[in-house]
Scaffold this motif. Structure first.
Motif, short mmCIF file in Angstrom:
data_model
loop_
_atom_site.label_atom_id
_atom_site.label_comp_id
_atom_site.label_asym_id
_atom_site.label_seq_id
_atom_site.Cartn_x
_atom_site.Cartn_y
_atom_site.Cartn_z
N ALA A 98 90.80 -24.60 73.44
CA ALA A 98 91.52 -25.37 72.09
C ALA A 98 92.79 -25.61 72.56
CB ALA A 98 91.75 -23.84 70.39
N ALA A 99 93.74 -24.87 73.08
CA ALA A 99 95.05 -25.07 73.47
C ALA A 99 95.27 -26.13 74.38
CB ALA A 99 95.44 -23.56 74.11
N ALA A 100 94.08 -25.36 75.98
CA ALA A 100 93.89 -27.88 76.30
C ALA A 100 93.35 -28.73 76.04
CB ALA A 100 93.29 -26.71 77.42
N ASP A 133 113.13 -26.57 71.66
CA ASP A 133 113.63 -26.21 72.95
C ASP A 133 113.30 -25.31 73.64
OD1 ASP A 133 115.78 -27.44 71.87
OD2 ASP A 133 115.86 -25.54 70.12
N ASN A 134 111.53 -24.77 73.13
CA ASN A 134 111.15 -23.67 74.05
C ASN A 134 109.99 -24.33 74.65
OD1 ASN A 134 112.83 -20.57 74.26
ND2 ASN A 134 112.60 -22.06 72.00
N ASP A 135 109.45 -23.38 75.22
CA ASP A 135 108.02 -23.67 76.02
C ASP A 135 106.79 -22.84 75.03
OD1 ASP A 135 108.58 -25.14 78.14
OD2 ASP A 135 109.07 -22.89 79.40
N ARG A 153 102.92 -26.45 76.60
CA ARG A 153 102.27 -26.60 77.67
C ARG A 153 101.56 -25.90 78.25
NH1 ARG A 153 106.12 -24.33 81.61
NH2 ARG A 153 105.01 -23.07 83.12
N ALA A 154 99.81 -25.93 78.02
CA ALA A 154 99.16 -24.47 78.00
C ALA A 154 98.85 -23.82 79.79
CB ALA A 154 97.57 -25.51 77.48
N GLY A 181 107.15 -18.27 83.84
CA GLY A 181 108.23 -18.52 83.87
C GLY A 181 109.09 -19.81 83.29
N MET A 182 107.99 -19.63 81.73
CA MET A 182 108.28 -20.18 80.40
C MET A 182 109.72 -19.77 79.60
SD MET A 182 104.05 -20.53 79.41
CE MET A 182 104.28 -21.41 78.49
N ARG A 183 110.50 -20.57 79.43
CA ARG A 183 111.07 -20.31 78.21
C ARG A 183 110.59 -19.80 76.75
NH1 ARG A 183 115.96 -24.13 76.16
NH2 ARG A 183 117.33 -22.75 75.49
#
Length: 210
Positions: A98-100, A133-135, A153-154, A181-183
């Motif tokens: 689903a996310a992709a 403001d975030n991933d 982003r997935a 490395g995701m914020r």
């Protein structure tokens, strides 16, 4: 990279058909099969209503069993909500697909279930705002899981080898977000309605109809 371009947002609600003996089975000792299914149906309708009210983007109801099942064929979808099937695999594989799918369409995504009546339109808007403001953003739940995962982003690793339905889901997800490395932003802790003791956290007016 934060969401500086503000991609369109898709809300994907994961739901099991609220059928007796199939949905909310851990609540059967307290409510009986029919009562547990009735509560599941109420939480499903409530979640969709909040998603539509939030007016954040398209709303997709991603279901099990498949959309061809009689229940979903006769289900009164709110206007603007469309159906998709979860497909096979464990929860992680289904969430990842689903996310992709949203990511591939150039959209950010809020992934949520129907177990958390506290996930109101206002809290959905707060998650969408934080995602700018975030991933990633997460509403953790008291049982160690999460009620919502928002992604700009997935990443497949967020869903692989997670011990689903245990108290370490949110912790493992946080570790994976760090690994990628995701914020990310951790939002307030909410309560999923899974076990009999969780019924105390239902909206007060709901208790009268159980």
């Amino acid at each position: 990279m934060s969401n500086s371009t503000h991609r369109p947002l898709r809300l994907i609600v994961f739901a099991k058909a609220p059928l007796a003996g199939f949905a909310k089975t851990r609540l059967i000792p307290a409510l009986g099969e029919e009562g547990a299914a009735a509560l599941a149906a109420k939480m499903l309708r409530h979640t969709l209503q909040q998603c539509v009210q939030a007016q954040l983007g398209s709303v997709e109801l991603c279901v099990a069993p498949e959309v061809e099942h009689d229940y979903w064929q006769s289900f009164p979808l709110p206007r603007g909500v469309y159906l998709s099937s979860q497909g096979g695999g464990d929860l992680g594989q289904r969430l990842w697909r689903a996310a992709a799918r949203a990511d591939g369409a150039g959209e950010s995504v809020l992934l949520l279930g129907t177990d958390c009546p506290q996930l109101t339109a206002a809290r959905l808007r707060a998650a969408a705002s934080a995602l700018r403001d975030n991933d990633a953003v997460v509403y953790p739940t008291r049982d160690g899981g999460y009620a919502l995962l928002g992604l700009d982003r997935a990443e497949a690793v967020l869903f692989e080898n997670i011990r689903w339905s245990t108290e370490v889901v949110a912790q493992q997800t946080r570790e994976r977000l760090d690994q990628c490395g995701m914020r990310f932003e951790w939002l307030e802790m909410l309560v999923d309605i899974d076990e009999p003791q969780d019924l105390d956290f239902l909206p007060r007016r709901w208790g009268e109809s159980l």
